[in-house]
Design a protein around this motif. Sequence first.
Motif, short mmCIF file in Angstrom:
data_model
loop_
_atom_site.label_atom_id
_atom_site.label_comp_id
_atom_site.label_asym_id
_atom_site.label_seq_id
_atom_site.Cartn_x
_atom_site.Cartn_y
_atom_site.Cartn_z
N ILE A 5 0.23 -1.18 17.33
CA ILE A 5 -0.49 -0.92 15.88
C ILE A 5 -1.22 -1.92 15.73
CG2 ILE A 5 0.37 -0.95 13.66
CD1 ILE A 5 2.95 0.30 14.63
N ARG A 6 -2.34 -1.61 15.36
CA ARG A 6 -3.42 -2.46 14.92
C ARG A 6 -3.75 -2.89 13.60
NH1 ARG A 6 -10.14 -1.81 15.73
NH2 ARG A 6 -10.63 -3.63 14.38
N PHE A 7 -3.28 -2.10 12.50
CA PHE A 7 -3.41 -2.42 11.09
C PHE A 7 -2.07 -2.59 10.47
CE2 PHE A 7 -7.19 -0.05 12.23
CZ PHE A 7 -8.23 -1.09 11.70
N THR A 8 -1.82 -3.46 9.55
CA THR A 8 -0.61 -3.63 8.79
C THR A 8 -0.87 -3.61 7.39
OG1 THR A 8 0.62 -4.74 10.49
CG2 THR A 8 1.22 -5.17 8.22
N ILE A 9 -0.47 -2.71 6.53
CA ILE A 9 -0.47 -2.85 5.04
C ILE A 9 0.10 -3.84 4.43
CG2 ILE A 9 -0.29 -1.48 2.87
CD1 ILE A 9 -0.45 1.27 4.47
N LEU A 10 -0.54 -4.88 3.60
CA LEU A 10 -0.18 -5.91 3.21
C LEU A 10 0.43 -5.41 1.71
CD1 LEU A 10 -2.59 -8.87 4.16
CD2 LEU A 10 -0.38 -8.15 5.24
N TRP A 11 -0.23 -5.12 0.89
CA TRP A 11 0.14 -4.42 -0.27
C TRP A 11 -1.06 -3.51 -0.87
CZ3 TRP A 11 -1.69 -9.07 -0.04
CH2 TRP A 11 -2.82 -9.69 -0.94
N THR A 12 -0.59 -3.11 -1.92
CA THR A 12 -1.77 -1.81 -2.51
C THR A 12 -1.43 -2.43 -4.24
OG1 THR A 12 -0.28 -0.09 -2.91
CG2 THR A 12 -1.31 -0.03 -0.95
N GLU A 13 -2.78 -2.17 -4.84
CA GLU A 13 -2.51 -2.18 -6.22
C GLU A 13 -3.43 -1.02 -7.04
OE1 GLU A 13 -4.30 -6.05 -7.37
OE2 GLU A 13 -5.39 -6.12 -5.62
N GLN A 14 -2.91 -0.72 -8.09
CA GLN A 14 -3.50 0.50 -8.79
C GLN A 14 -4.58 -0.10 -9.76
OE1 GLN A 14 -2.85 3.61 -8.22
NE2 GLN A 14 -4.71 4.14 -9.63
N LEU A 15 -5.77 -0.01 -9.50
CA LEU A 15 -6.69 -0.64 -10.33
C LEU A 15 -7.64 0.51 -11.43
CD1 LEU A 15 -8.60 -3.41 -8.24
CD2 LEU A 15 -6.69 -3.54 -10.05
N MET A 16 -7.31 0.69 -12.58
CA MET A 16 -7.77 1.74 -13.26
C MET A 16 -7.37 2.95 -12.52
SD MET A 16 -11.22 -0.27 -14.73
CE MET A 16 -12.41 0.33 -15.16
N GLU A 17 -8.40 3.86 -12.00
CA GLU A 17 -8.19 5.18 -11.53
C GLU A 17 -8.26 5.08 -9.92
OE1 GLU A 17 -10.95 8.01 -12.90
OE2 GLU A 17 -10.45 7.51 -15.02
N SER A 18 -8.53 4.03 -9.41
CA SER A 18 -8.34 3.83 -8.00
C SER A 18 -7.30 2.79 -7.47
CB SER A 18 -9.89 3.53 -7.52
OG SER A 18 -10.03 2.20 -7.95
N ARG A 19 -6.94 3.22 -6.13
CA ARG A 19 -5.95 1.90 -5.48
C ARG A 19 -6.55 1.11 -4.58
NH1 ARG A 19 -0.88 1.68 -5.40
NH2 ARG A 19 -0.29 3.97 -6.68
N ARG A 20 -6.39 0.13 -4.74
CA ARG A 20 -7.13 -1.00 -3.82
C ARG A 20 -5.96 -1.29 -2.84
NH1 ARG A 20 -11.31 -3.60 -3.60
NH2 ARG A 20 -11.48 -5.55 -2.56
N ILE A 21 -6.37 -1.41 -1.45
CA ILE A 21 -5.60 -1.53 -0.50
C ILE A 21 -5.91 -3.02 0.34
CG2 ILE A 21 -4.90 -0.62 1.93
CD1 ILE A 21 -5.59 2.08 0.64
N HIS A 22 -5.08 -3.54 0.74
CA HIS A 22 -5.13 -4.78 1.40
C HIS A 22 -4.38 -4.86 2.93
CE1 HIS A 22 -6.17 -6.74 -2.54
NE2 HIS A 22 -5.39 -5.99 -2.92
N LEU A 23 -5.14 -4.99 3.83
CA LEU A 23 -4.84 -4.62 5.16
C LEU A 23 -4.75 -5.76 6.12
CD1 LEU A 23 -6.37 -1.39 6.18
CD2 LEU A 23 -4.16 -1.68 5.39
N PHE A 24 -4.26 -6.04 7.04
CA PHE A 24 -4.37 -7.01 8.09
C PHE A 24 -4.91 -6.41 9.46
CE2 PHE A 24 -3.10 -10.32 11.40
CZ PHE A 24 -3.86 -11.33 10.89
N ASP A 25 -5.93 -6.93 9.89
CA ASP A 25 -6.48 -6.24 11.14
C ASP A 25 -6.04 -7.21 12.38
OD1 ASP A 25 -7.60 -5.47 13.33
OD2 ASP A 25 -9.69 -4.97 12.21
N MET A 26 -5.04 -6.86 13.06
CA MET A 26 -4.50 -7.67 14.36
C MET A 26 -5.51 -7.79 15.26
SD MET A 26 -0.57 -6.39 14.10
CE MET A 26 -0.57 -5.12 12.99
N LYS A 27 -6.34 -7.04 15.51
CA LYS A 27 -7.42 -7.24 16.61
C LYS A 27 -8.38 -8.33 16.22
CE LYS A 27 -10.87 -4.49 19.24
NZ LYS A 27 -11.54 -3.52 19.28
#
Length: 74
Positions: A5-27
């Motif tokens: 598995i290359r990516f891990t989702i750290l957390w997400t947050e809802q900003l107005m009408e869109s969702r911001r995604i925070h990931l960690f790229d292990m590569k």
Amino acid sequence: MAKVIRFTILWTEQLMESRRIHLFDMKTQSRISFNHELIERAPKWTVEKELITFLQSKERKIDSGYYDGKKHAS
């Protein structure tokens, strides 16, 4: 051979009408943050096919807010 598995989702947050995604790229050992809606609209954004496939596999959990501020392992 096991699939790494290359990516891990750290957390997400809802900003107005869109969702911001925070990931960690292990590569690359780096954090990536972006608006989920923009990744689909951005032509030829420098996102690898692997990242798009990963996000599609987590779409239901992302939309339901499963990762909101809880830092669940993906």
